[in-house]
Design a protein around this motif. Structure first.
Motif, PDB file in Angstrom:
ATOM      1  N   LEU A 476       0.838  -1.194   0.000  1.00 49.29           N
ATOM      2  CA  LEU A 476       0.000   0.000   0.000  1.00 49.29           C
ATOM      3  C   LEU A 476       0.878   1.251   0.000  1.00 49.29           C
ATOM      4  N   HIS A 477       0.726   2.079  -1.016  1.00 47.78           N
ATOM      5  CA  HIS A 477       1.363   3.407  -1.060  1.00 47.78           C
ATOM      6  C   HIS A 477       2.889   3.329  -0.907  1.00 47.78           C
ATOM      7  N   ILE A 505      -2.003  -1.594  -4.044  1.00 47.76           N
ATOM      8  CA  ILE A 505      -2.856  -0.418  -4.154  1.00 47.76           C
ATOM      9  C   ILE A 505      -2.006   0.840  -4.036  1.00 47.76           C
ATOM     10  N   ASN A 506      -2.124   1.711  -5.034  1.00 52.31           N
ATOM     11  CA  ASN A 506      -1.505   3.052  -5.027  1.00 52.31           C
ATOM     12  C   ASN A 506       0.004   3.008  -4.809  1.00 52.31           C
ATOM     13  N   GLU A 612      -3.709   4.771 -19.459  1.00 52.63           N
ATOM     14  CA  GLU A 612      -2.659   3.754 -19.571  1.00 52.63           C
ATOM     15  C   GLU A 612      -2.382   3.096 -18.227  1.00 52.63           C
ATOM     16  N   GLN A 613      -2.353   3.894 -17.152  1.00 52.55           N
ATOM     17  CA  GLN A 613      -2.105   3.321 -15.828  1.00 52.55           C
ATOM     18  C   GLN A 613      -3.250   2.402 -15.410  1.00 52.55           C
ATOM     19  N   THR A 614      -4.496   2.803 -15.702  1.00 50.62           N
ATOM     20  CA  THR A 614      -5.644   1.939 -15.406  1.00 50.62           C
ATOM     21  C   THR A 614      -5.544   0.630 -16.176  1.00 50.62           C
ATOM     22  N   GLU A 615      -5.114   0.756 -17.437  1.00 53.48           N
ATOM     23  CA  GLU A 615      -4.953  -0.429 -18.275  1.00 53.48           C
ATOM     24  C   GLU A 615      -3.884  -1.361 -17.708  1.00 53.48           C
ATOM     25  N   GLU A 661      -5.010  -1.855  -7.835  1.00 47.81           N
ATOM     26  CA  GLU A 661      -5.703  -0.595  -8.114  1.00 47.81           C
ATOM     27  C   GLU A 661      -4.770   0.585  -7.879  1.00 47.81           C
ATOM     28  N   GLY A 662      -4.890   1.564  -8.734  1.00 50.82           N
ATOM     29  CA  GLY A 662      -4.244   2.850  -8.520  1.00 50.82           C
ATOM     30  C   GLY A 662      -2.731   2.851  -8.570  1.00 50.82           C
ATOM     31  N   ASN A 663      -2.122   1.770  -9.053  1.00 53.53           N
ATOM     32  CA  ASN A 663      -0.659   1.740  -9.128  1.00 53.53           C
ATOM     33  C   ASN A 663      -0.174   2.480 -10.370  1.00 53.53           C
TER      34      ASN A 663
END
Length: 678
Positions: A476-477, A505-506, A612-615, A661-663
């Motif tokens: 995480l983060h 995540i993130n 692109e990051q979501t992909e 998610e969110g990476n």
């Protein structure tokens, strides 16, 4: 002329170590060494210090070349005929029991043996006094005066005439001691022996010499090798007994069954040895090293202690510590102990203790082995509380406790073989830490759990985080950067291993040499069969080549996991991605028709980057999920073969829990995600 003279000297230096050498150059180019022991033996050639590339070139270019396993002895004999002096030199014949000086009068190249006679004066050293001149003469007569070449150490000669003889015997001795296995000759001859066996074993030998292999893995390799040799000898004995008896009796059938069982065991051990010998697969399966590390548990008194490690203690620091850390909310009376260094504090800790490390730069020569639920906390920012490893060793932090927490520390690793932090068992929480690595970073072993939050990891020559099957890893983060690989996920699709449970995540994963995330898994036979049946390329999907036979499954899995507004259809048959979002398409159309009307290109670039990051996050989650699904299918198939038509829900829930998610993945050398098949 001066440049030509220097070049000639450089060439002479380079050729002087070659295996064929230059016999017209005066004097020897090899060193000498004095034999150990009480007997005044003559000096011998010093040849056991050869470098990796010297042995590599000798075996590849001069001795073995592209020979098959069944041709090894013949190739070695042909090499010796070219370089070995057949007579006129002395050597020390060494065994585990005695050493004796002999003279060589002939060489049987085909048998790799020298014909020798005792030198005068008679020089012999043994563990007892029973090896007299008469005894040695009788022993030589029993051996027909023939001795294996690898048992001879050539006596030093300044003329240089026997340099190549000494080097050749050293190569033969090293080969049969460190490279050759008794079962090699029965291996298939489809590949050349050097590539398949010599090179990986030679590299492993020098990796061990140069302290690149953990001591536990070395011990495992030696144990496996001993077991394999012992079982192979038993297998040969059983096989020979069967081949010498043509009867079809019950005892014969029992021997055949026993032989098959031994053969299976030998093959299993040989595969394990090959995994360790292969530098790419050496750390795939790892090894169980800390199963015997025992937790101390609670103190006999049941009390809990706060351990304080001050670099320098001042009145103001003591006051702040008392205010912030040493006065618990409860009225419980706690004991406080002071230590000179963090390692001493950890070694003095019991279950439930807390170690507070004050600001300072601490140099530690040792390993933090934490087997109890202990909390390590830096008092201040991570850059203010630095623990730096000194001296060589396998690792830095080894965690086997049920619930360990490490926070607000900067860990700096040097001269290590394993990673900076290994979680072998239990749960380890890493929060607000900085890890400056040298080999691999954090390793999460099977049945272990890691929670890493708000931390920064960099500098690993391997992967920043290695996640083993059956583990739980939550990231995480965090920042993971400037490593060879960012995160390495190991899923073996084997019944002995459960798939790992992962949450990312993130996190910011950037500037790694290879991929941001890599999945390591074997190639399944069914996949190989399908691939050979249908190899038609349909196109590329986010950097992954898609075949016709797997496109539908891949696309369906991807569509199910993607948010509706984020679906981007790849152009089939083209390596470039086509982004078909309505807003992006309209914006691109406007840019083509009315370039002057485009006023917010920065916003479009930002949208494209976000897409692109979501992909990337979706791609990683999809592939890991698909791998988990294959594991479940193979497990169901095995259960059905055993007669279980309805599987237990607990057994069948061994799917890879994936939350990605969110990476953000930026500037990784090979891309965001890759798969390594073995």
């Amino acid at each position: 002329p001066e440049v030509q003279r220097e070049d000639a000297e450089s060439d002479w230096s380079a050729d002087s170590w070659s295996d064929y050498g230059s016999r017209d150059k005066p004097g020897t180019t090899l060193g000498r060494t004095v034999p150990d022991g009480n007997v005044l033996f003559p000096d011998i050639f010093h040849t056991d210090h050869l470098l990796f590339y010297e042995r590599f070139r000798a075996y590849q270019d001069y001795i073995l070349a592209d020979c098959k396993a069944s041709e090894v002895k013949r190739f070695i004999a042909e090499y010796l005929e070219k370089v070995l002096e057949p007579s006129g030199w002395q050597a020390i014949w060494r065994t585990d029991v005695f050493e004796v000086l002999v003279g060589v009068v002939d060489v049987d190249f085909a048998a790799l043996k020298a014909v020798v006679q005792l030198s005068e004066p008679f020089l012999c050293e043994s563990q007892d006094s029973s090896f007299t001149l008469e005894c040695m003469q009788e022993l030589l007569e029993l051996k027909e005066h023939q001795i294996l070449l690898q048992e001879l150490w050539v006596v030093y000669d300044e003329s240089g005439e026997f340099d190549q003889t000494a080097l050749a015997i050293e190569h033969v001795r090293f080969f049969y001691r460190c490279i050759w296995r008794t079962w090699d000759e029965e291996e298939e001859d489809e590949f050349d022996y050097f590539v398949r066996c010599v090179e990986p074993r030679l590299r492993l030998h020098y990796d061990i010499l140069e302290h690149r292999v953990p001591s536990g893995l070395i011990a495992d390799y030696q144990n496996l090798l001993s077991q394999c040799e012992e079982l192979y000898e038993k297998f040969l004995s059983v096989r020979n007994s069967i081949s010498s008896n043509d009867s079809d009796s019950e005892a014969e059938n029992v021997s055949m069954v026993e032989g098959l069982k031994l053969y299976d065991k030998v093959e299993h051990l040989k595969q394990k040895l090959k995994l360790i010998e292969n530098p790419l697969l050496r750390y795939v399966f790892g090894y169980q090293k800390y199963g015997s590390l025992q937790a101390k548990g609670l103190r006999p008194t049941g009390a809990r202690v706060i351990h304080v490690v001050p670099w320098t203690m001042t009145a103001s620091l003591l006051h702040m510590l008392a205010r912030d850390k040493l006065c618990p909310p409860s009225c419980e009376e706690l004991e406080i102990q002071f230590h000179r260094d963090p390692l001493a504090a950890v070694n003095a800790s019991y279950e439930g203790d807390k170690v507070i490390i004050c600001p300072g730069h601490y140099f530690v020569d040792g390993v933090f082995s934490i087997a109890d639920s202990v909390e390590l906390e830096g008092y201040g920012l991570p850059d203010d509380v630095v623990i730096e490893k000194q001296g060589k060793g396998d690792n830095f932090f080894d965690c086997t406790g049920a619930n360990i927490k490490i926070s607000n520390l900067k860990l700096v690793q040097h001269d290590a073989v394993e990673g900076i932090l290994n979680v072998h068992h239990g749960k380890t929480t890493l929060e607000n830490c900085v890890l400056q690595c040298e080999t691999t970073g954090i390793t999460v072993r099977t049945s272990a759990e890691l929670l890493m939050r708000n931390s920064d990891l960099y500098g690993a020559k391997g992967a920043g985080v290695e996640i083993y099957p059956g583990s739980v890893c939550t990231l995480l983060h965090n920042g993971i950067h400037h490593c060879k690989e960012g995160i390495l996920v190991k899923n073996f699709l084997d019944e002995d291993y459960e798939v790992p449970k992962i949450a990312m995540i993130n996190n910011m994963i950037h500037n790694n040499e290879g991929y941001g995330v890599v999945l390591v898994r074997p190639t399944i036979p069914s996949e190989m069969k399908d691939a050979s049946a249908q190899e038609t390329e349909v196109g590329w999907f986010d950097g992954v080549k898609i075949k016709e036979n797997e496109f539908q499954d891949f696309l369906m899995m991807w569509l199910l996991c993607m948010p509706v507004g984020d679906i981007l259809f790849p152009a089939l048959g083209n390596t470039q991605h086509t982004q078909a979002g309505d807003e992006t398409a309209c914006a691109e159309g406007s840019r083509q028709e009315q370039p002057a009307c485009v006023t917010d290109e920065l916003e479009l670039c930002k949208r494209a980057e976000t897409s692109e990051q979501t992909e990337n996050n979706s791609e990683i989650a999809n592939v890991l999920g698909a791998t988990s699904a294959k594991k479940t299918q193979s497990h169901k198939k095995r259960l059905s073969e055993l007669g279980f038509t309805e599987a237990d829900d607990n057994v069948m829930s061994q799917e890879m829990f994936v939350s990605v998610e969110g990476n953000q993945f930026k500037w990784n050398g090979k891309g965001s995600f890759g798969i390594f098949f073995f």
